[in-house]
Design a protein around this motif. Structure first.
Motif, PDB file in Angstrom:
ATOM      1  N   UNK A  34     -16.640  18.608  37.145  1.00 58.87           N
ATOM      2  CA  UNK A  34     -17.290  19.411  36.121  1.00 58.87           C
ATOM      3  C   UNK A  34     -16.721  20.822  36.099  1.00 58.87           C
ATOM      4  N   UNK A  35     -16.602  21.459  37.250  1.00 62.17           N
ATOM      5  CA  UNK A  35     -16.105  22.829  37.319  1.00 62.17           C
ATOM      6  C   UNK A  35     -14.627  22.907  36.913  1.00 62.17           C
ATOM      7  N   UNK A  36     -13.851  21.896  37.319  1.00 55.61           N
ATOM      8  CA  UNK A  36     -12.442  21.867  36.931  1.00 55.61           C
ATOM      9  C   UNK A  36     -12.298  21.782  35.418  1.00 55.61           C
ATOM     10  N   UNK A  37     -13.104  20.919  34.777  1.00 53.62           N
ATOM     11  CA  UNK A  37     -13.070  20.822  33.316  1.00 53.62           C
ATOM     12  C   UNK A  37     -13.329  22.183  32.679  1.00 53.62           C
ATOM     13  N   UNK A  38     -14.327  22.899  33.176  1.00 55.35           N
ATOM     14  CA  UNK A  38     -14.675  24.207  32.615  1.00 55.35           C
ATOM     15  C   UNK A  38     -13.558  25.223  32.824  1.00 55.35           C
ATOM     16  N   UNK A  39     -13.008  25.265  34.036  1.00 56.16           N
ATOM     17  CA  UNK A  39     -11.921  26.199  34.330  1.00 56.16           C
ATOM     18  C   UNK A  39     -10.693  25.906  33.475  1.00 56.16           C
ATOM     19  N   UNK A  40     -10.349  24.627  33.406  1.00 56.76           N
ATOM     20  CA  UNK A  40      -9.159  24.240  32.649  1.00 56.76           C
ATOM     21  C   UNK A  40      -9.307  24.643  31.191  1.00 56.76           C
ATOM     22  N   UNK A  41     -10.437  24.318  30.598  1.00 57.13           N
ATOM     23  CA  UNK A  41     -10.629  24.642  29.187  1.00 57.13           C
ATOM     24  C   UNK A  41     -10.648  26.151  28.973  1.00 57.13           C
ATOM     25  N   UNK A  42     -11.214  26.897  29.892  1.00 58.54           N
ATOM     26  CA  UNK A  42     -11.245  28.354  29.750  1.00 58.54           C
ATOM     27  C   UNK A  42      -9.836  28.948  29.820  1.00 58.54           C
ATOM     28  N   UNK A  43      -8.987  28.409  30.684  1.00 57.32           N
ATOM     29  CA  UNK A  43      -7.644  28.948  30.856  1.00 57.32           C
ATOM     30  C   UNK A  43      -6.667  28.453  29.788  1.00 57.32           C
ATOM     31  N   UNK A  44      -6.767  27.175  29.427  1.00 53.66           N
ATOM     32  CA  UNK A  44      -5.778  26.554  28.539  1.00 53.66           C
ATOM     33  C   UNK A  44      -6.243  26.506  27.078  1.00 53.66           C
ATOM     34  N   UNK A  45      -7.550  26.452  26.873  1.00 55.33           N
ATOM     35  CA  UNK A  45      -8.067  26.438  25.510  1.00 55.33           C
ATOM     36  C   UNK A  45      -8.336  25.068  24.944  1.00 55.33           C
ATOM     37  N   UNK A  46      -8.212  24.034  25.779  1.00 52.83           N
ATOM     38  CA  UNK A  46      -8.518  22.673  25.338  1.00 52.83           C
ATOM     39  C   UNK A  46      -8.879  21.837  26.567  1.00 52.83           C
ATOM     40  N   UNK A  47      -9.583  20.727  26.366  1.00 53.60           N
ATOM     41  CA  UNK A  47      -9.921  19.861  27.495  1.00 53.60           C
ATOM     42  C   UNK A  47      -8.672  19.275  28.153  1.00 53.60           C
ATOM     43  N   UNK A  48      -8.779  18.985  29.428  1.00 50.01           N
ATOM     44  CA  UNK A  48      -7.627  18.542  30.211  1.00 50.01           C
ATOM     45  C   UNK A  48      -7.007  17.257  29.663  1.00 50.01           C
ATOM     46  N   UNK A  49      -7.806  16.278  29.291  1.00 52.28           N
ATOM     47  CA  UNK A  49      -7.246  15.012  28.814  1.00 52.28           C
ATOM     48  C   UNK A  49      -6.600  15.176  27.437  1.00 52.28           C
ATOM     49  N   UNK A  50      -7.123  16.064  26.608  1.00 57.10           N
ATOM     50  CA  UNK A  50      -6.479  16.338  25.330  1.00 57.10           C
ATOM     51  C   UNK A  50      -5.140  17.031  25.559  1.00 57.10           C
ATOM     52  N   UNK A  51      -5.097  17.926  26.538  1.00 52.79           N
ATOM     53  CA  UNK A  51      -3.843  18.602  26.868  1.00 52.79           C
ATOM     54  C   UNK A  51      -2.789  17.590  27.313  1.00 52.79           C
ATOM     55  N   UNK A  52      -3.190  16.662  28.181  1.00 55.15           N
ATOM     56  CA  UNK A  52      -2.255  15.644  28.679  1.00 55.15           C
ATOM     57  C   UNK A  52      -1.744  14.803  27.514  1.00 55.15           C
ATOM     58  N   UNK A  53      -2.642  14.379  26.642  1.00 57.41           N
ATOM     59  CA  UNK A  53      -2.234  13.582  25.477  1.00 57.41           C
ATOM     60  C   UNK A  53      -1.257  14.360  24.605  1.00 57.41           C
ATOM     61  N   UNK A  54      -1.563  15.618  24.347  1.00 57.92           N
ATOM     62  CA  UNK A  54      -0.683  16.436  23.513  1.00 57.92           C
ATOM     63  C   UNK A  54       0.697  16.602  24.122  1.00 57.92           C
ATOM     64  N   UNK A  55       0.751  16.829  25.418  1.00 59.48           N
ATOM     65  CA  UNK A  55       2.044  16.990  26.092  1.00 59.48           C
ATOM     66  C   UNK A  55       2.845  15.693  26.022  1.00 59.48           C
ATOM     67  N   UNK A  56       2.176  14.565  26.194  1.00 55.08           N
ATOM     68  CA  UNK A  56       2.871  13.272  26.098  1.00 55.08           C
ATOM     69  C   UNK A  56       3.419  13.060  24.694  1.00 55.08           C
ATOM     70  N   UNK A  57       2.630  13.398  23.687  1.00 56.63           N
ATOM     71  CA  UNK A  57       3.086  13.239  22.306  1.00 56.63           C
ATOM     72  C   UNK A  57       4.265  14.154  22.002  1.00 56.63           C
ATOM     73  N   UNK A  58       4.211  15.386  22.484  1.00 53.23           N
ATOM     74  CA  UNK A  58       5.298  16.341  22.243  1.00 53.23           C
ATOM     75  C   UNK A  58       6.592  15.846  22.880  1.00 53.23           C
ATOM     76  N   UNK A  59       6.504  15.367  24.103  1.00 55.93           N
ATOM     77  CA  UNK A  59       7.698  14.862  24.780  1.00 55.93           C
ATOM     78  C   UNK A  59       8.220  13.598  24.100  1.00 55.93           C
TER      79      UNK A  59
END
Length: 117
Positions: free
Chosen positions: A36-61
């Motif tokens: 729970x805390x990791x999800x909050x930290x990640x979204x605060x720092x990156x601006x999106x949920x962690x799994x959405x970030x992973x999906x986006x990076x995979x799509x970009x690559x």
């Protein structure tokens, strides 16, 4: 306390392991936080949920590989999509167009690592 370095380590791990299965539980454990805390930290720092970030990076690559001549199905499988159809649906959901239409309108650039520092 600044958690930027911890999240940066997670971003680097994600980038190095895009072609393997990455679970949020694994990332939170590596960072030493509850899920729970990791999800909050990640979204605060990156601006999106962690799994959405992973999906986006995979799509970009994947779309970059396709623009460099890789077959769509090969790029999809390389970046963790089970099928071509799964890749196509995820791409369409994220970019609101098909991969081929995206490539007609854009010239994908080589993906670069995200640096929070």
């Amino acid at each position: 306390m600044d958690y930027r370095d911890t999240i940066q380590e997670s971003l680097d791990y994600i980038e190095d392991n895009l072609n393997t299965e990455i679970m949020a539980e694994e990332l939170s454990s590596r960072a030493g936080f509850s899920l729970f805390y990791f999800y909050r930290l990640f979204q605060a720092q990156v601006g999106m949920p962690v799994m959405q970030y992973i999906l986006r990076r995979r799509l970009v690559h994947a779309i970059y590989d396709i623009s460099c001549g890789a077959k769509m199905v090969d790029a999809a499988l390389r970046y963790g999509f089970d099928t071509h159809a799964g890749f196509f649906r995820a791409f369409r959901r994220e970019y609101d167009c098909s991969p081929s239409n995206y490539l007609k309108r854009h010239k994908p650039k080589r993906p670069y690592r995200i640096n929070l520092r």
